[in-house]
Design a protein around this motif. Structure first.
Motif, PDB file in Angstrom:
ATOM      1  N   UNK A 147       4.436  -1.566   6.945  1.00 29.04           N
ATOM      2  CA  UNK A 147       4.698  -0.402   7.803  1.00 29.04           C
ATOM      3  C   UNK A 147       4.063   0.884   7.274  1.00 29.04           C
ATOM      4  N   UNK A 148       3.744   1.762   8.172  1.00 31.42           N
ATOM      5  CA  UNK A 148       3.226   3.094   7.868  1.00 31.42           C
ATOM      6  C   UNK A 148       4.150   3.768   6.861  1.00 31.42           C
ATOM      7  N   UNK A 149       3.563   4.352   5.824  1.00 28.80           N
ATOM      8  CA  UNK A 149       4.345   5.086   4.837  1.00 28.80           C
ATOM      9  C   UNK A 149       5.032   4.235   3.794  1.00 28.80           C
ATOM     10  N   UNK A 150       4.777   2.921   3.821  1.00 30.05           N
ATOM     11  CA  UNK A 150       5.361   2.029   2.824  1.00 30.05           C
ATOM     12  C   UNK A 150       4.242   1.355   2.035  1.00 30.05           C
ATOM     13  N   UNK A 151       4.606   0.796   0.904  1.00 27.01           N
ATOM     14  CA  UNK A 151       3.621   0.105   0.068  1.00 27.01           C
ATOM     15  C   UNK A 151       4.138  -1.287  -0.268  1.00 27.01           C
ATOM     16  N   UNK A 152       3.209  -2.098  -0.750  1.00 23.52           N
ATOM     17  CA  UNK A 152       3.534  -3.417  -1.275  1.00 23.52           C
ATOM     18  C   UNK A 152       2.648  -3.629  -2.496  1.00 23.52           C
ATOM     19  N   UNK A 153       3.071  -4.549  -3.354  1.00 26.01           N
ATOM     20  CA  UNK A 153       2.239  -4.925  -4.500  1.00 26.01           C
ATOM     21  C   UNK A 153       1.386  -6.128  -4.099  1.00 26.01           C
ATOM     22  N   UNK A 154       0.419  -6.440  -4.943  1.00 27.60           N
ATOM     23  CA  UNK A 154      -0.404  -7.629  -4.704  1.00 27.60           C
ATOM     24  C   UNK A 154       0.471  -8.880  -4.718  1.00 27.60           C
ATOM     25  N   UNK A 155       1.457  -8.889  -5.589  1.00 30.16           N
ATOM     26  CA  UNK A 155       2.392 -10.024  -5.646  1.00 30.16           C
ATOM     27  C   UNK A 155       3.177 -10.133  -4.340  1.00 30.16           C
ATOM     28  N   UNK A 156       3.608  -9.002  -3.796  1.00 25.84           N
ATOM     29  CA  UNK A 156       4.328  -9.020  -2.513  1.00 25.84           C
ATOM     30  C   UNK A 156       3.466  -9.659  -1.416  1.00 25.84           C
ATOM     31  N   UNK A 157       2.192  -9.312  -1.405  1.00 27.12           N
ATOM     32  CA  UNK A 157       1.288  -9.871  -0.387  1.00 27.12           C
ATOM     33  C   UNK A 157       1.109 -11.369  -0.623  1.00 27.12           C
ATOM     34  N   UNK A 158       0.968 -11.780  -1.879  1.00 26.00           N
ATOM     35  CA  UNK A 158       0.841 -13.208  -2.191  1.00 26.00           C
ATOM     36  C   UNK A 158       2.075 -13.966  -1.698  1.00 26.00           C
ATOM     37  N   UNK A 159       3.252 -13.394  -1.871  1.00 24.92           N
ATOM     38  CA  UNK A 159       4.469 -14.038  -1.357  1.00 24.92           C
ATOM     39  C   UNK A 159       4.471 -14.060   0.168  1.00 24.92           C
ATOM     40  N   UNK A 191      -1.465  -1.010  -0.701  1.00 20.98           N
ATOM     41  CA  UNK A 191      -1.209  -1.976  -1.772  1.00 20.98           C
ATOM     42  C   UNK A 191      -1.472  -1.281  -3.096  1.00 20.98           C
ATOM     43  N   UNK A 192      -0.431  -1.258  -3.932  1.00 20.50           N
ATOM     44  CA  UNK A 192      -0.559  -0.639  -5.252  1.00 20.50           C
ATOM     45  C   UNK A 192      -0.041  -1.631  -6.288  1.00 20.50           C
ATOM     46  N   UNK A 193      -0.240  -1.299  -7.546  1.00 19.37           N
ATOM     47  CA  UNK A 193       0.213  -2.177  -8.622  1.00 19.37           C
ATOM     48  C   UNK A 193       1.729  -2.301  -8.640  1.00 19.37           C
ATOM     49  N   UNK A 194       2.208  -3.418  -9.164  1.00 18.97           N
ATOM     50  CA  UNK A 194       3.647  -3.683  -9.242  1.00 18.97           C
ATOM     51  C   UNK A 194       4.372  -2.603 -10.048  1.00 18.97           C
TER      52      UNK A 194
END
Length: 186
Positions: A106-118, A147-150
């Motif tokens: 969503x707009x204004x939120x982030x995820x980590x690379x691990x989150x995307x892998x999951x 997407x930013x670092x964990x």
């Protein structure tokens, strides 16, 4: 009998968010296929188009791209939070699965690379997710900047970390650490 030659339309988009430097925007008949950020050259655009659309005819045509430019302008002005555009994704099936996952952030939120892998049900593929993220041909619309670092550090971005930071701030997200290109925790 030969098939019809593919036509790829392109133009530039300029906004103060990118210090007035032009982005190159390209679309096929199927949809948006490339946004080249300011640090990229027109030669790289030609090479990418040649690789993804062999024998394509590259045509500069601002009017043809106006629906894409209008939505980019609205986003960069902070007037819209999403894009409703047809896309012509050119990548491997793995890359496309990552890019589709990115579009769910969503707009204004982030995820980590691990989150995307999951999200793509492949939690061991963190580094491959990072590579697919870096190969994203349609930044901004496919929000790889989210997407930013964990460990909350800003990680690489094809347009540079300053551009990534500006995009995140535009979306109201400021809870990150700027460490440059030091070792990241994906």
């Amino acid at each position: 009998m030969m098939g019809a030659q593919t036509e790829i339309y392109w133009t530039t988009f300029t906004h103060s968010l990118f210090n007035g430097l032009p982005l190159q925007v390209a679309a096929s008949e199927r949809g948006l296929c490339l946004i080249a950020l300011p640090d990229d050259t027109h030669m790289n655009l030609k090479l990418w188009i040649g690789k993804k659309f062999p024998n394509a005819k590259l045509i500069e045509h601002q009017n043809r791209l106006s629906p894409y430019l209008e939505q980019l302008q609205s986003y960069c002005e902070g007037e819209s939070t999403s894009f409703e555009l047809p896309l012509d994704l050119q990548g491997t099936s793995f890359q496309i699965s990552v890019w589709k996952a990115l579009m769910k952030i969503p707009f204004g939120q982030i995820r980590s690379y691990y989150d995307i892998a999951k999200m793509i049900q492949n939690p061991q593929a963190v580094r491959a997710v990072g590579s697919a993220n870096g190969a994203n041909p349609i930044p901004i619309v496919i929000p790889c900047h989210r997407v930013i670092g964990k460990n909350s550090t800003l990680t690489g971005y094809s347009g540079g970390l300053q551009a990534k930071e500006k995009l995140l701030r535009l979306e109201g997200y400021c809870d990150y650490t700027v460490l440059g290109h030091a070792r990241f925790d994906f």
